[in-house]
Scaffold this motif. Structure first.
Motif, PDB file in Angstrom:
ATOM      1  N   ASP A 248       0.882  -1.262  -0.189  1.00  0.00           N
ATOM      2  CA  ASP A 248       0.137   0.098  -0.001  1.00  0.00           C
ATOM      3  C   ASP A 248       0.772   1.179   0.008  1.00  0.00           C
ATOM      4  O   ASP A 248       1.464   1.596   0.994  1.00  0.00           O
ATOM      5  N   THR A 249       0.897   1.882  -1.075  1.00  0.00           N
ATOM      6  CA  THR A 249       1.473   3.157  -1.209  1.00  0.00           C
ATOM      7  C   THR A 249       0.947   4.305  -0.951  1.00  0.00           C
ATOM      8  O   THR A 249      -0.324   4.269  -1.568  1.00  0.00           O
ATOM      9  N   PRO A 250       1.076   5.200  -0.044  1.00  0.00           N
ATOM     10  CA  PRO A 250       0.317   6.449   0.203  1.00  0.00           C
ATOM     11  C   PRO A 250       0.256   7.273  -1.008  1.00  0.00           C
ATOM     12  O   PRO A 250       1.022   7.316  -1.913  1.00  0.00           O
ATOM     13  N   LYS A 251      -1.063   7.706  -1.231  1.00  0.00           N
ATOM     14  CA  LYS A 251      -1.280   8.520  -2.313  1.00  0.00           C
ATOM     15  C   LYS A 251      -0.787   9.941  -2.138  1.00  0.00           C
ATOM     16  O   LYS A 251      -0.728  10.600  -1.091  1.00  0.00           O
ATOM     17  N   ALA A 252      -0.094  10.461  -3.345  1.00  0.00           N
ATOM     18  CA  ALA A 252       0.654  11.606  -2.915  1.00  0.00           C
ATOM     19  C   ALA A 252      -0.289  12.777  -3.108  1.00  0.00           C
ATOM     20  O   ALA A 252      -1.537  12.870  -3.664  1.00  0.00           O
ATOM     21  N   SER A 253      -0.283  13.922  -2.330  1.00  0.00           N
ATOM     22  CA  SER A 253      -0.998  14.799  -2.437  1.00  0.00           C
ATOM     23  C   SER A 253      -0.863  15.765  -3.666  1.00  0.00           C
ATOM     24  O   SER A 253       0.269  15.543  -4.298  1.00  0.00           O
ATOM     25  N   TRP A 254      -1.719  16.665  -4.043  1.00  0.00           N
ATOM     26  CA  TRP A 254      -1.457  17.496  -5.219  1.00  0.00           C
ATOM     27  C   TRP A 254      -0.310  18.393  -5.148  1.00  0.00           C
ATOM     28  O   TRP A 254       0.547  18.588  -6.076  1.00  0.00           O
ATOM     29  N   ASN A 255       0.171  18.825  -3.931  1.00  0.00           N
ATOM     30  CA  ASN A 255       1.415  19.692  -3.681  1.00  0.00           C
ATOM     31  C   ASN A 255       2.579  18.781  -4.002  1.00  0.00           C
ATOM     32  O   ASN A 255       3.672  19.255  -4.664  1.00  0.00           O
ATOM     33  N   GLU A 256       2.482  17.519  -3.865  1.00  0.00           N
ATOM     34  CA  GLU A 256       3.578  16.561  -3.879  1.00  0.00           C
ATOM     35  C   GLU A 256       3.666  16.343  -5.475  1.00  0.00           C
ATOM     36  O   GLU A 256       5.015  16.179  -5.983  1.00  0.00           O
ATOM     37  N   ARG A 257       2.730  16.227  -6.089  1.00  0.00           N
ATOM     38  CA  ARG A 257       2.481  15.797  -7.305  1.00  0.00           C
ATOM     39  C   ARG A 257       3.042  17.006  -8.272  1.00  0.00           C
ATOM     40  O   ARG A 257       3.922  16.836  -9.112  1.00  0.00           O
ATOM     41  N   TRP A 258       2.549  18.183  -8.243  1.00  0.00           N
ATOM     42  CA  TRP A 258       3.199  19.348  -8.650  1.00  0.00           C
ATOM     43  C   TRP A 258       4.573  19.694  -8.424  1.00  0.00           C
ATOM     44  O   TRP A 258       5.165  20.154  -9.317  1.00  0.00           O
ATOM     45  N   ALA A 259       5.214  19.398  -7.222  1.00  0.00           N
ATOM     46  CA  ALA A 259       6.326  19.496  -7.026  1.00  0.00           C
ATOM     47  C   ALA A 259       7.268  18.701  -7.793  1.00  0.00           C
ATOM     48  O   ALA A 259       8.345  18.992  -8.554  1.00  0.00           O
ATOM     49  N   SER A 260       6.797  17.308  -8.112  1.00  0.00           N
ATOM     50  CA  SER A 260       7.641  16.533  -8.728  1.00  0.00           C
ATOM     51  C   SER A 260       7.423  16.728 -10.387  1.00  0.00           C
ATOM     52  O   SER A 260       8.592  16.658 -10.904  1.00  0.00           O
ATOM     53  N   VAL A 261       6.495  17.444 -10.732  1.00  0.00           N
ATOM     54  CA  VAL A 261       6.258  17.821 -12.016  1.00  0.00           C
ATOM     55  C   VAL A 261       7.349  18.960 -12.240  1.00  0.00           C
ATOM     56  O   VAL A 261       7.987  19.176 -13.277  1.00  0.00           O
ATOM     57  N   TRP A 262       7.235  19.847 -11.205  1.00  0.00           N
ATOM     58  CA  TRP A 262       8.177  21.194 -11.342  1.00  0.00           C
ATOM     59  C   TRP A 262       9.727  20.402 -11.312  1.00  0.00           C
ATOM     60  O   TRP A 262      10.314  21.339 -12.186  1.00  0.00           O
ATOM     61  N   ARG A 263       9.873  19.725 -10.761  1.00  0.00           N
ATOM     62  CA  ARG A 263      11.465  19.244 -10.767  1.00  0.00           C
ATOM     63  C   ARG A 263      11.878  18.446 -11.983  1.00  0.00           C
ATOM     64  O   ARG A 263      12.960  18.682 -12.436  1.00  0.00           O
ATOM     65  N   ALA A 264      10.644  17.916 -12.717  1.00  0.00           N
ATOM     66  CA  ALA A 264      11.237  17.255 -14.222  1.00  0.00           C
ATOM     67  C   ALA A 264      10.513  18.340 -15.330  1.00  0.00           C
ATOM     68  O   ALA A 264      10.528  17.761 -16.199  1.00  0.00           O
ATOM     69  N   LYS A 265      10.266  19.503 -15.023  1.00  0.00           N
ATOM     70  CA  LYS A 265       9.717  20.223 -16.056  1.00  0.00           C
ATOM     71  C   LYS A 265      10.434  20.368 -17.211  1.00  0.00           C
ATOM     72  O   LYS A 265       9.712  20.262 -18.249  1.00  0.00           O
ATOM     73  N   TRP A 266      11.599  20.560 -17.088  1.00  0.00           N
ATOM     74  CA  TRP A 266      12.362  21.018 -18.305  1.00  0.00           C
ATOM     75  C   TRP A 266      12.569  19.616 -18.937  1.00  0.00           C
ATOM     76  O   TRP A 266      12.843  19.628 -20.378  1.00  0.00           O
ATOM     77  N   THR A 267      12.686  18.504 -18.450  1.00  0.00           N
ATOM     78  CA  THR A 267      12.722  17.219 -18.980  1.00  0.00           C
ATOM     79  C   THR A 267      11.291  16.996 -19.686  1.00  0.00           C
ATOM     80  O   THR A 267      11.444  16.452 -21.037  1.00  0.00           O
TER      81      THR A 267
END
Length: 425
Positions: free
Chosen positions: A201-220
């Protein structure tokens, strides 16, 4: 006589374990020496002419782009972003693997680079999270092949050059089947995971965590927009796009500061090995195909198939089964160079679009990646997981069955592949 030597020597050399590229070259040379159909110097001229192509510059450049992203940590950022969005669902890590391979394929254009970049991270991760080792390897063995369907695909470039078909149209045609593959493989992995209780059971990421991961990978994540957008927008050609991909990935690797100067020789070595393998196959397969042409084999096969007193759907079924069979034994690029000149005139004479047939051919080759005895992806998955190729093959079987079903659907429903080329063309 010449054809007998050509075929028999090729089959014998393959059975002896010789690499496909050298088996093609040696059997071509033996046929010429024994029959004298052309001077032996003709073979060297054909080999040089086959690789002396501006469009082929895209091959080593896209390979280098994928290698830079692998060493530069870009694949890990993609995986982290995918995990934040789908890691919590049933079959979450397989979904992350599939999503990661799809996006990385759009960045690199290289099947081997996609398998190496995603597989080395995701198979150990799935095993740690309680997924079966065989299941994890089976997911990679089938998912890794999507890199040759989703643009910018190197085999699609080779098919376009070989058959004089628009590479831009082929890239567009591969998008819908490529993402259909990802979706169907996820459904199978979800069913197997739920049935066997795989994963934790992997905890569901919050939307803040999701947008943060997208931001880290934005240029990629911007790279497919830059590369594919430039191609379809008419800013640059697919060959020029490969150079843009190298420059963009290099800038990102420098920006993220995850690439060390000491890694550059290894990056270049990896690029040389993959590109050299591809170009040698192109050169030797071209000599083999040229001898087949001189012996009028494509014309004879085309006449035979066209003259069969059966409807086209039956002929197409035979061709698809033949592509699946050859895909089990022959490297993708060699198969394209040898079979496309024979089969494309047959299907086009019966009204099939060469762009549509190109996707059918690439899909069949993708399935060959995950089927023995050759199965390049099986070998990679076996090496990473530590399991035998036999066990990985059995684990990959449910995925392969679904892919074969999709292949026949794509073959008989041309709108799946031609929708985007017709719409945007």
């Amino acid at each position: 006589m010449g054809i007998a030597v050509l075929f028999l020597s090729f089959v014998i050399l393959l059975l002896l374990g010789m690499p496909v590229a050298f088996a093609l070259g040696i059997s071509s040379a033996l046929s010429v020496i024994m029959t004298g159909v052309v001077p032996i110097s003709y073979l060297t001229q054909t080999m040089f002419g086959a690789v002396d192509s501006y469009s082929l510059l895209a091959v080593p450049l896209f390979v280098l782009s994928g290698v830079i992203m692998e060493y530069g940590g870009l694949s890990k950022r993609l995986i982290d972003a995918a995990k934040a969005f789908v890691g919590h669902i049933t079959g979450g890590l397989p979904a992350v693997t599939l999503l990661g391979t799809a996006v990385f394929a759009m960045l690199s254009g290289s099947g081997p680079a996609t398998v190496a970049a995603i597989g080395g991270i995701m198979i150990p991760a799935m095993v740690r999270e309680g997924y079966g080792r065989g299941f994890s390897a089976g997911v990679l063995a089938t998912a890794g092949g999507v890199g040759i369907v989703i643009p910018p695909s190197i085999p699609l470039i080779i098919y376009g050059i070989t058959t004089n078909t628009s590479i831009g149209d082929l890239f567009l045609a591969g998008l819908i089947p490529g993402f259909a593959i990802v979706f169907l493989l996820y459904l199978v992995s979800r069913y197997i995971s739920k049935k066997n209780g795989y994963g934790t059971d992997t905890p569901k990421a919050s939307w803040n965590e999701r947008w943060a991961s997208v931001w880290r990978a934005k240029w990629t994540l911007m790279m497919p927009v830059v590369v594919l957008g430039g191609i379809y927008g008419g800013v640059f050609t697919p060959t020029e796009a490969s150079g843009i991909a190298v420059a963009y990935s290099l800038l990102l690797a420098i920006f993220y500061r995850e690439t060390k100067l000491t890694q550059i020789p290894m990056m270049l070595k990896t690029t040389y090995l993959i590109s050299g393998m591809i170009l040698i196959i192109i050169a030797t397969a071209s000599t083999y195909a040229r001898i087949l042409t001189l012996e009028r084999i494509p014309t004879l096969i085309a006449s035979f198939l066209s003259g069969l007193p059966v409807p086209f759907w039956a002929i197409l079924a035979v061709i698809v089964l033949m592509l699946l069979f050859f895909g089990m034994f022959m490297e993708t690029i060699a198969g394209i160079i040898l079979l496309a000149p024979i089969l494309v005139p047959v299907v086009t004479s019966m009204g099939m679009d060469p762009v549509h047939f190109g996707i059918v051919m690439i899909l069949a080759s993708m399935i060959g990646f995950a089927t023995p005895p050759v199965g390049d992806n099986l070998n990679v998955a076996s090496a990473i997981s530590g399991l035998s190729i036999e066990r990985v093959s059995i684990a990959a079987l449910p995925f392969v069955v679904v892919l074969i079903t999709l292949l026949f659907v794509v073959a008989y429903v041309p709108q799946i592949t031609l929708l985007l080329p017709n719409w945007l063309g």
